[in-house]
Design a protein around this motif. Structure first.
Motif, mmCIF file in Angstrom:
data_model
loop_
_atom_site.group_PDB
_atom_site.id
_atom_site.type_symbol
_atom_site.label_atom_id
_atom_site.label_comp_id
_atom_site.label_asym_id
_atom_site.label_seq_id
_atom_site.Cartn_x
_atom_site.Cartn_y
_atom_site.Cartn_z
ATOM 1 N N ASP A 1 5.874 -25.859 32.433
ATOM 2 C CA ASP A 1 5.670 -25.314 33.770
ATOM 3 C C ASP A 1 4.310 -24.642 33.873
ATOM 4 N N GLY A 2 3.605 -24.938 34.959
ATOM 5 C CA GLY A 2 2.352 -24.250 35.228
ATOM 6 C C GLY A 2 1.210 -24.695 34.351
ATOM 7 N N LYS B 1 5.392 -23.820 24.585
ATOM 8 C CA LYS B 1 6.832 -23.557 24.437
ATOM 9 C C LYS B 1 7.426 -24.392 23.320
ATOM 10 N N MET B 2 6.910 -25.598 23.155
ATOM 11 C CA MET B 2 7.451 -26.504 22.149
ATOM 12 C C MET B 2 7.203 -26.019 20.724
ATOM 13 N N VAL C 1 -0.491 -21.354 19.302
ATOM 14 C CA VAL C 1 -0.989 -22.083 18.131
ATOM 15 C C VAL C 1 -2.507 -22.125 18.176
ATOM 16 N N GLU C 2 -3.093 -22.235 17.010
ATOM 17 C CA GLU C 2 -4.547 -22.303 16.903
ATOM 18 C C GLU C 2 -4.959 -23.703 16.473
ATOM 19 N N LEU C 3 -5.629 -24.405 17.366
ATOM 20 C CA LEU C 3 -6.131 -25.740 17.066
ATOM 21 C C LEU C 3 -7.560 -25.585 16.546
#
Length: 292
Positions: free
Chosen positions: A241-242, A260-261, A266-268
């Motif tokens: 969402d959003g 959310k998953m 997370v850091e890419l």
């Protein structure tokens, strides 16, 4: 000299010495009193905080004041806050209790000469709050205002300079990779324009729980905006969402995004083509081995 005169002289001597000692004690106490200075302040280039407190019979009352500058998309704003301070004297110092909304923060406070060493209870590092007069406090206010004026007047130029530099650095990065036990995210920025934002792709590789395949890939077209600090990203098609709002560092070594998953942010990290191919191959190989 008669014994009576000697006795009187002895008494007077004791009184004089005792009186001198009491006067010296009072002088030391007054020197180390919170009432001695107009305020106790700590200042950086864009932030100042100061205690305006007094003590009476071991009780401390007053306020902790804050004034600071924060930038929103390169334009500065000045914020002012004031918190009630209560406290009491204790051996070799004071205990300050600062009320911030529903929370009360306790500080251990000690004198260092005329200045205060202030440390939040539970922490090791102390901050020096300098004893200052009203004129010095007014100068601190002017310094903050001067910094605000500079940031406001140069906001647009600094934004474009930063974006040009940021764009050049992004162009040198092959992609941004995050790898976990059951998923891998790979973001590539394909185009970036200072005025109209950026476009790219996000490859999501997951390890299905009950699927017959060892891993599953989903590639999304992504786009968004960035000011070189904040990173806005939207999906097509959307899986959340959003719009996702993340952040990046000035050297473009990584991009932090909340998913959310993944259950959080997370850091890419920036990778070369060779690094990506090596890690993607290792992830898929491990997934295949687990499925056997």
């Amino acid at each position: 000299m008669s014994k009576l005169k000697m006795w009187i002289v002895s008494i007077l001597t004791v009184l004089v010495i005792g009186g001198g000692s009491w006067t010296a004690y009072e002088a030391i106490a007054q020197k180390n009193s919170l009432n001695h200075s107009y305020a106790f302040a700590y200042k950086t280039k864009d932030r100042m905080s100061w205690f305006k407190v007094s003590e009476s019979k071991g009780k401390v009352t007053g306020h902790l004041n804050e004034k600071y500058i924060e930038e929103e998309r390169w334009y500065p704003h000045i914020y002012k806050k004031q918190f009630a301070v209560s406290g009491s004297s204790k051996e070799n110092g004071y205990e300050f209790r600062v009320t911030q909304g529903k929370e009360t923060i306790v500080y251990d406070v000690h004198f260092s000469g005329k200045n205060l060493l202030v440390k939040k209870q539970g922490e090791k590092k102390s901050t020096i709050y300098k004893a200052i007069n009203q004129k010095k406090l007014e100068k601190y206010h002017k310094d903050i205002q001067k910094q605000y004026d500079y940031l406001f007047d140069t906001a647009e130029d600094r934004f474009y300079d930063s974006m040009r530099n940021f764009k050049e650095k992004v162009a040198k990065v092959y992609g941004f990779l995050y790898t976990a036990k059951d998923k891998q995210l790979f973001l590539q920025v394909k185009t970036m324009h200072i005025e109209i934002g950026w476009t790219g792709s996000l490859l999501i590789t997951t390890v299905p729980g009950e699927d017959c395949k060892p891993y599953k890939e989903m590639k999304l077209e992504v786009s968004g905006e960035t000011d070189g600090r904040t990173f806005f990203m939207g999906y097509e098609p959307s899986i959340e969402d959003g719009i996702i709002i993340g952040s990046t560092d000035r050297d473009v070594k990584s991009i932090k995004l909340p998913f959310k998953m993944t259950g959080g942010t997370v850091e890419l990290k920036a990778v070369t083509k060779k690094e990506y191919q090596k890690q993607a191959k290792a992830f898929k190989k491990k997934a295949e081995e687990q499925k056997k």
